[in-house]
Design a protein around this motif. Structure first.
Motif, PDB file in Angstrom:
ATOM      1  N   GLN A   1       0.960  -1.224   0.151  1.00 11.03           N
ATOM      2  CA  GLN A   1       0.017  -0.073   0.080  1.00 11.03           C
ATOM      3  C   GLN A   1       1.067   1.163  -0.015  1.00 11.03           C
ATOM      4  O   GLN A   1       2.137   1.090   0.184  1.00 11.03           O
ATOM      5  CB  GLN A   1      -0.688   0.063   1.104  1.00 11.03           C
ATOM      6  CG  GLN A   1      -0.355   0.154   2.483  1.00 11.03           C
ATOM      7  CD  GLN A   1      -1.151  -0.042   3.708  1.00 11.03           C
ATOM      8  OE1 GLN A   1      -2.321  -0.350   3.651  1.00 11.03           O
ATOM      9  NE2 GLN A   1      -0.665   0.531   5.001  1.00 11.03           N
ATOM     10  N   VAL A   2       0.332   2.378  -0.304  1.00 18.82           N
ATOM     11  CA  VAL A   2       0.900   3.497  -0.301  1.00 18.82           C
ATOM     12  C   VAL A   2       0.532   4.529   0.906  1.00 18.82           C
ATOM     13  O   VAL A   2      -0.501   4.634   1.008  1.00 18.82           O
ATOM     14  CB  VAL A   2       0.656   4.360  -1.487  1.00 18.82           C
ATOM     15  CG1 VAL A   2       1.502   5.885  -1.511  1.00 18.82           C
ATOM     16  CG2 VAL A   2       1.034   3.592  -2.726  1.00 18.82           C
ATOM     17  N   ASN A   3       1.572   4.843   1.953  1.00 22.18           N
ATOM     18  CA  ASN A   3       1.468   5.600   2.758  1.00 22.18           C
ATOM     19  C   ASN A   3       1.480   7.275   2.456  1.00 22.18           C
ATOM     20  O   ASN A   3       2.799   7.508   2.073  1.00 22.18           O
ATOM     21  CB  ASN A   3       2.187   5.281   4.149  1.00 22.18           C
ATOM     22  CG  ASN A   3       1.958   4.090   4.737  1.00 22.18           C
ATOM     23  OD1 ASN A   3       0.803   3.574   4.886  1.00 22.18           O
ATOM     24  ND2 ASN A   3       3.078   3.226   5.183  1.00 22.18           N
ATOM     25  N   SER A   4       0.651   7.975   2.542  1.00 16.10           N
ATOM     26  CA  SER A   4       0.787   9.350   2.361  1.00 16.10           C
ATOM     27  C   SER A   4       0.691  10.193   3.192  1.00 16.10           C
ATOM     28  O   SER A   4      -0.333  10.096   4.215  1.00 16.10           O
ATOM     29  CB  SER A   4      -0.343   9.658   1.015  1.00 16.10           C
ATOM     30  OG  SER A   4      -0.377   8.823  -0.185  1.00 16.10           O
ATOM     31  N   TYR A   5       1.718  11.418   3.282  1.00 16.71           N
ATOM     32  CA  TYR A   5       1.688  12.174   4.530  1.00 16.71           C
ATOM     33  C   TYR A   5       1.491  13.795   3.922  1.00 16.71           C
ATOM     34  O   TYR A   5       2.544  14.011   3.094  1.00 16.71           O
ATOM     35  CB  TYR A   5       2.905  11.903   5.292  1.00 16.71           C
ATOM     36  CG  TYR A   5       2.997  10.757   5.641  1.00 16.71           C
ATOM     37  CD1 TYR A   5       2.415  10.361   6.862  1.00 16.71           C
ATOM     38  CD2 TYR A   5       3.887   9.630   5.108  1.00 16.71           C
ATOM     39  CE1 TYR A   5       2.606   9.100   7.324  1.00 16.71           C
ATOM     40  CE2 TYR A   5       4.021   8.571   5.408  1.00 16.71           C
ATOM     41  CZ  TYR A   5       3.313   7.984   6.519  1.00 16.71           C
ATOM     42  OH  TYR A   5       3.586   6.550   7.102  1.00 16.71           O
ATOM     43  N   LEU A   6       0.538  14.575   4.001  1.00 16.43           N
ATOM     44  CA  LEU A   6       0.431  15.668   3.509  1.00 16.43           C
ATOM     45  C   LEU A   6       1.245  16.686   4.524  1.00 16.43           C
ATOM     46  O   LEU A   6       1.154  16.845   5.623  1.00 16.43           O
ATOM     47  CB  LEU A   6      -0.992  16.282   3.694  1.00 16.43           C
ATOM     48  CG  LEU A   6      -1.211  17.586   3.404  1.00 16.43           C
ATOM     49  CD1 LEU A   6      -1.155  17.797   1.731  1.00 16.43           C
ATOM     50  CD2 LEU A   6      -2.745  18.248   3.793  1.00 16.43           C
ATOM     51  N   ILE A   7       2.421  17.395   3.883  1.00 11.88           N
ATOM     52  CA  ILE A   7       3.302  18.021   4.530  1.00 11.88           C
ATOM     53  C   ILE A   7       2.942  19.522   4.603  1.00 11.88           C
ATOM     54  O   ILE A   7       3.064  20.314   5.440  1.00 11.88           O
ATOM     55  CB  ILE A   7       4.807  17.783   3.713  1.00 11.88           C
ATOM     56  CG1 ILE A   7       5.141  16.626   3.550  1.00 11.88           C
ATOM     57  CG2 ILE A   7       5.651  18.929   4.400  1.00 11.88           C
ATOM     58  CD1 ILE A   7       5.319  15.811   4.820  1.00 11.88           C
ATOM     59  N   SER A   8       2.356  20.264   3.467  1.00  9.17           N
ATOM     60  CA  SER A   8       1.641  21.253   3.417  1.00  9.17           C
ATOM     61  C   SER A   8       0.628  21.500   2.142  1.00  9.17           C
ATOM     62  O   SER A   8       0.532  20.982   1.314  1.00  9.17           O
ATOM     63  CB  SER A   8       2.950  22.500   3.126  1.00  9.17           C
ATOM     64  OG  SER A   8       3.328  22.378   2.130  1.00  9.17           O
ATOM     65  N   LYS A   9      -0.107  22.583   2.544  1.00  9.45           N
ATOM     66  CA  LYS A   9      -1.217  22.964   1.576  1.00  9.45           C
ATOM     67  C   LYS A   9      -1.127  24.671   1.599  1.00  9.45           C
ATOM     68  O   LYS A   9      -1.306  25.215   2.805  1.00  9.45           O
ATOM     69  CB  LYS A   9      -2.612  22.599   2.028  1.00  9.45           C
ATOM     70  CG  LYS A   9      -3.632  22.952   1.193  1.00  9.45           C
ATOM     71  CD  LYS A   9      -4.988  22.378   1.941  1.00  9.45           C
ATOM     72  CE  LYS A   9      -6.164  22.976   1.241  1.00  9.45           C
ATOM     73  NZ  LYS A   9      -7.605  22.690   1.762  1.00  9.45           N
ATOM     74  N   ARG A  10      -0.744  25.047   0.481  1.00  6.31           N
ATOM     75  CA  ARG A  10      -0.716  26.605   0.220  1.00  6.31           C
ATOM     76  C   ARG A  10      -1.348  27.300  -0.991  1.00  6.31           C
ATOM     77  O   ARG A  10      -1.341  26.690  -1.899  1.00  6.31           O
ATOM     78  CB  ARG A  10       0.953  27.052   0.239  1.00  6.31           C
ATOM     79  CG  ARG A  10       1.761  26.536   1.421  1.00  6.31           C
ATOM     80  CD  ARG A  10       3.303  26.775   1.592  1.00  6.31           C
ATOM     81  NE  ARG A  10       3.901  26.296   0.043  1.00  6.31           N
ATOM     82  CZ  ARG A  10       5.119  26.500  -0.394  1.00  6.31           C
ATOM     83  NH1 ARG A  10       5.766  27.349   0.352  1.00  6.31           N
ATOM     84  NH2 ARG A  10       5.520  25.988  -1.289  1.00  6.31           N
ATOM     85  N   ASP A  11      -1.756  28.199  -0.570  1.00  8.08           N
ATOM     86  CA  ASP A  11      -2.501  29.339  -1.670  1.00  8.08           C
ATOM     87  C   ASP A  11      -1.107  29.989  -2.193  1.00  8.08           C
ATOM     88  O   ASP A  11      -0.551  30.770  -1.578  1.00  8.08           O
ATOM     89  CB  ASP A  11      -3.237  30.076  -1.148  1.00  8.08           C
ATOM     90  CG  ASP A  11      -4.096  30.898  -2.183  1.00  8.08           C
ATOM     91  OD1 ASP A  11      -3.552  30.748  -3.429  1.00  8.08           O
ATOM     92  OD2 ASP A  11      -5.160  31.583  -1.776  1.00  8.08           O
ATOM     93  N   ILE A  12      -0.653  29.723  -3.589  1.00 11.14           N
ATOM     94  CA  ILE A  12       0.460  30.370  -4.180  1.00 11.14           C
ATOM     95  C   ILE A  12       0.014  31.488  -4.783  1.00 11.14           C
ATOM     96  O   ILE A  12       0.839  32.419  -5.193  1.00 11.14           O
ATOM     97  CB  ILE A  12       1.181  29.435  -5.017  1.00 11.14           C
ATOM     98  CG1 ILE A  12       0.270  28.690  -6.188  1.00 11.14           C
ATOM     99  CG2 ILE A  12       2.013  28.177  -4.370  1.00 11.14           C
ATOM    100  CD1 ILE A  12       0.964  27.886  -7.045  1.00 11.14           C
ATOM    101  N   ASN A  13      -1.203  32.139  -4.736  1.00 10.24           N
ATOM    102  CA  ASN A  13      -1.455  33.506  -5.502  1.00 10.24           C
ATOM    103  C   ASN A  13      -1.563  34.134  -4.269  1.00 10.24           C
ATOM    104  O   ASN A  13      -2.572  34.567  -3.709  1.00 10.24           O
ATOM    105  CB  ASN A  13      -2.793  33.341  -6.122  1.00 10.24           C
ATOM    106  CG  ASN A  13      -2.697  32.298  -7.263  1.00 10.24           C
ATOM    107  OD1 ASN A  13      -1.851  32.512  -7.953  1.00 10.24           O
ATOM    108  ND2 ASN A  13      -4.070  31.853  -7.703  1.00 10.24           N
ATOM    109  N   TYR A  14      -0.483  34.827  -3.982  1.00 12.58           N
ATOM    110  CA  TYR A  14      -0.299  36.046  -2.852  1.00 12.58           C
ATOM    111  C   TYR A  14      -1.111  37.237  -3.239  1.00 12.58           C
ATOM    112  O   TYR A  14      -0.968  37.941  -4.170  1.00 12.58           O
ATOM    113  CB  TYR A  14       1.085  36.136  -2.410  1.00 12.58           C
ATOM    114  CG  TYR A  14       1.711  34.871  -1.739  1.00 12.58           C
ATOM    115  CD1 TYR A  14       2.592  34.241  -2.403  1.00 12.58           C
ATOM    116  CD2 TYR A  14       1.252  34.428  -0.724  1.00 12.58           C
ATOM    117  CE1 TYR A  14       3.279  32.922  -2.076  1.00 12.58           C
ATOM    118  CE2 TYR A  14       1.769  33.362  -0.140  1.00 12.58           C
ATOM    119  CZ  TYR A  14       2.674  32.758  -0.759  1.00 12.58           C
ATOM    120  OH  TYR A  14       3.377  31.532  -0.321  1.00 12.58           O
TER     121      TYR A  14
END
Length: 113
Positions: free
Chosen positions: A100-113
């Motif tokens: 199986q694949v273990n997935s870890y969200l490191i960051s979620k960012r809005d790149i439209n500043y």
């Protein structure tokens, strides 16, 4: 001359014996997109696949033709957000989906500043 050729061959043999890990980024990438969708993190149909960044961080040979692979993915959506994910799974040359694949969200960012 024969001895020199043999010496050169013996010196190069350790270099030639290193095996390259299988290129199995598609399996963890596709499983991670499904995970992002199921976890309601993003609508994967809004992802811009052409901008996806894929980096193999580590590949450790565990046994004959079995590797533990760690990937870093950066997904970008059409609304200007990015999602960084680290994955871990096992792969071989014959089958990328050995675990199986273990997935870890490191960051979620809005790149439209």
């Amino acid at each position: 001359m024969k001895k020199l050729s043999l010496l050169i061959l013996l010196m190069l043999s350790p270099i030639l014996s290193f095996s390259k890990a299988p290129d199995c980024h598609n399996w963890p990438m596709n499983m991670t997109k499904g995970w992002l969708k199921n976890a309601n993190i993003t609508n994967i149909y809004n992802l811009d696949e052409s901008k996806t960044k894929i980096t193999l961080l580590a590949s450790e040979k565990k046994e004959k033709d079995l590797y533990t692979q760690i990937y870093h993915f950066v997904f970008y959506d059409k609304k200007g957000k990015s999602y960084e994910v680290i994955t871990k799974n096992e792969a071989s040359y014959e089958e990328c989906s050995m675990s199986q694949v273990n997935s870890y969200l490191i960051s979620k960012r809005d790149i439209n500043y």
